[in-house]
Scaffold this motif. Structure first.
Motif, PDB file in Angstrom:
ATOM      1  N   VAL A  87       0.838  -1.206   0.000  1.00 50.63           N
ATOM      2  CA  VAL A  87       0.000   0.000   0.000  1.00 50.63           C
ATOM      3  C   VAL A  87       0.869   1.250   0.000  1.00 50.63           C
ATOM      4  CG1 VAL A  87      -1.732   1.294   1.300  1.00 50.63           C
ATOM      5  CG2 VAL A  87      -1.948  -1.172   1.073  1.00 50.63           C
ATOM      6  N   PHE A  88       1.966   1.221   0.737  1.00 50.11           N
ATOM      7  CA  PHE A  88       2.878   2.360   0.763  1.00 50.11           C
ATOM      8  C   PHE A  88       3.459   2.620  -0.626  1.00 50.11           C
ATOM      9  CE2 PHE A  88       6.696   4.748   1.805  1.00 50.11           C
ATOM     10  CZ  PHE A  88       6.217   5.624   2.762  1.00 50.11           C
ATOM     11  N   PHE A  89       3.781   1.557  -1.356  1.00 49.75           N
ATOM     12  CA  PHE A  89       4.277   1.705  -2.721  1.00 49.75           C
ATOM     13  C   PHE A  89       3.220   2.347  -3.612  1.00 49.75           C
ATOM     14  CE2 PHE A  89       4.386   0.158  -7.070  1.00 49.75           C
ATOM     15  CZ  PHE A  89       5.628   0.619  -7.479  1.00 49.75           C
ATOM     16  N   ILE A  90       1.999   1.883  -3.507  1.00 49.76           N
ATOM     17  CA  ILE A  90       0.937   2.429  -4.353  1.00 49.76           C
ATOM     18  C   ILE A  90       0.743   3.915  -4.084  1.00 49.76           C
ATOM     19  CG2 ILE A  90      -1.558   2.375  -4.782  1.00 49.76           C
ATOM     20  CD1 ILE A  90      -1.402  -0.656  -4.406  1.00 49.76           C
ATOM     21  N   VAL A  91       0.666   4.291  -2.816  1.00 55.15           N
ATOM     22  CA  VAL A  91       0.403   5.686  -2.472  1.00 55.15           C
ATOM     23  C   VAL A  91       1.618   6.570  -2.741  1.00 55.15           C
ATOM     24  CG1 VAL A  91      -0.153   7.252  -0.571  1.00 55.15           C
ATOM     25  CG2 VAL A  91      -1.368   5.087  -0.807  1.00 55.15           C
ATOM     26  N   SER A  92       2.795   6.103  -2.410  1.00 54.96           N
ATOM     27  CA  SER A  92       3.980   6.954  -2.516  1.00 54.96           C
ATOM     28  C   SER A  92       4.608   6.974  -3.907  1.00 54.96           C
ATOM     29  CB  SER A  92       5.046   6.502  -1.517  1.00 54.96           C
ATOM     30  OG  SER A  92       4.583   6.675  -0.217  1.00 54.96           O
ATOM     31  N   PHE A  93       4.552   5.863  -4.627  1.00 58.25           N
ATOM     32  CA  PHE A  93       5.260   5.798  -5.898  1.00 58.25           C
ATOM     33  C   PHE A  93       4.343   5.699  -7.103  1.00 58.25           C
ATOM     34  CE2 PHE A  93       8.296   3.979  -2.817  1.00 58.25           C
ATOM     35  CZ  PHE A  93       9.279   4.940  -2.920  1.00 58.25           C
ATOM     36  N   ALA A  94       3.364   4.833  -7.054  1.00 58.53           N
ATOM     37  CA  ALA A  94       2.522   4.611  -8.237  1.00 58.53           C
ATOM     38  C   ALA A  94       1.696   5.843  -8.580  1.00 58.53           C
ATOM     39  CB  ALA A  94       1.613   3.401  -8.020  1.00 58.53           C
ATOM     40  N   PHE A  95       1.258   6.593  -7.584  1.00 59.69           N
ATOM     41  CA  PHE A  95       0.515   7.819  -7.867  1.00 59.69           C
ATOM     42  C   PHE A  95       1.404   8.882  -8.513  1.00 59.69           C
ATOM     43  CE2 PHE A  95      -2.938   7.064  -4.457  1.00 59.69           C
ATOM     44  CZ  PHE A  95      -3.648   6.286  -5.354  1.00 59.69           C
ATOM     45  N   ARG A  96       2.705   8.734  -8.347  1.00 54.31           N
ATOM     46  CA  ARG A  96       3.662   9.665  -8.963  1.00 54.31           C
ATOM     47  C   ARG A  96       4.236   9.109 -10.259  1.00 54.31           C
ATOM     48  NH1 ARG A  96       6.911  11.145  -3.483  1.00 54.31           N
ATOM     49  NH2 ARG A  96       5.142  12.052  -2.378  1.00 54.31           N
ATOM     50  N   MET A  97       3.594   8.081 -10.772  1.00 48.78           N
ATOM     51  CA  MET A  97       3.965   7.442 -12.038  1.00 48.78           C
ATOM     52  C   MET A  97       5.354   6.801 -12.010  1.00 48.78           C
ATOM     53  SD  MET A  97       1.366   7.721 -13.734  1.00 48.78           S
ATOM     54  CE  MET A  97      -0.150   8.620 -13.685  1.00 48.78           C
ATOM     55  N   ARG A  98       5.729   6.271 -10.874  1.00 54.39           N
ATOM     56  CA  ARG A  98       6.970   5.503 -10.742  1.00 54.39           C
ATOM     57  C   ARG A  98       6.577   4.047 -10.580  1.00 54.39           C
ATOM     58  NH1 ARG A  98       9.795   9.241  -6.208  1.00 54.39           N
ATOM     59  NH2 ARG A  98       9.883  11.138  -7.427  1.00 54.39           N
ATOM     60  N   PHE A  99       6.671   3.294 -11.646  1.00 58.58           N
ATOM     61  CA  PHE A  99       6.149   1.927 -11.647  1.00 58.58           C
ATOM     62  C   PHE A  99       7.259   0.871 -11.628  1.00 58.58           C
ATOM     63  CE2 PHE A  99       2.745   4.338 -13.827  1.00 58.58           C
ATOM     64  CZ  PHE A  99       1.765   4.143 -12.884  1.00 58.58           C
TER      65      PHE A  99
END
Length: 175
Positions: free
Chosen positions: A113-125
């Motif tokens: 969940v931390f990855f989704i909120v912190s990175f995926a929302f910033r387009m870092r996949f």
């Protein structure tokens, strides 16, 4: 009141231990999330409400000192404490395997969940590099630290319960 103070001091002590541990291993990218282990153990040993409150305060301390998105750690750890509190009725405090498994699963869910909120929302996949480099090592490291942390937390809670029981039976301290 005494129990709440001791739990608060346990949270502060665990936070200090976690930050000290992080400073000792600066070359390693992943360090154990001891506050997550505390939250999961409190949920297991004391139930949903205690896990929820412990998770909230542990996450709040993390957010105050290290958080980039204020409230994210508090929210995630609060949910983790509440979810682990569901296993309160089936938990036996002499078996360390159940806390190890729940901490492992909690850490994996937390980091996902931390990855989704912190990175995926910033387009870092770059999920697989984050999975291999951070999520799995941190989850395993936290799970191994849980062996020692669980024994410490269990002993603290047993002593607090013994003092409360003794005070309850004392004729001078009856309410």
């Amino acid at each position: 009141m005494k129990r709440n103070l001791i739990i608060f001091l346990t949270i502060v002590g665990t936070f200090l231990l976690q930050t000290t541990f992080r400073q000792l291993f600066t070359s390693v990218q992943a360090t154990p999330n001891m506050l997550l282990a505390l939250t999961a153990c409190m949920g297991l040993m004391r139930g949903k409400k205690s896990g929820l409150l412990t998770g909230f305060f542990c996450g709040l301390i993390q957010d105050l000192f290290f958080g980039s998105i204020f409230g994210l750690n508090a929210l995630l750890l609060m949910y983790i404490g509440y979810a682990n509190g569901h296993f309160y009725k089936v938990f036996f405090d002499n078996d360390v395997r159940i806390p190890m498994v729940t901490v492992l699963l909690s850490d994996l869910a937390y980091n996902f969940v931390f990855f989704i909120v912190s990175f995926a929302f910033r387009m870092r996949f770059h999920f697989f590099s984050y999975l291999i480099g951070t999520i799995i090592p941190e989850a395993v490291f936290t799970m191994l630290c849980t062996i020692f942390l669980f024994l410490i937390y269990r002993e603290i809670l047993k002593r607090v319960a013994a003092v409360e029981l003794e005070e309850e039976h004392s004729p001078w301290l009856r309410r």
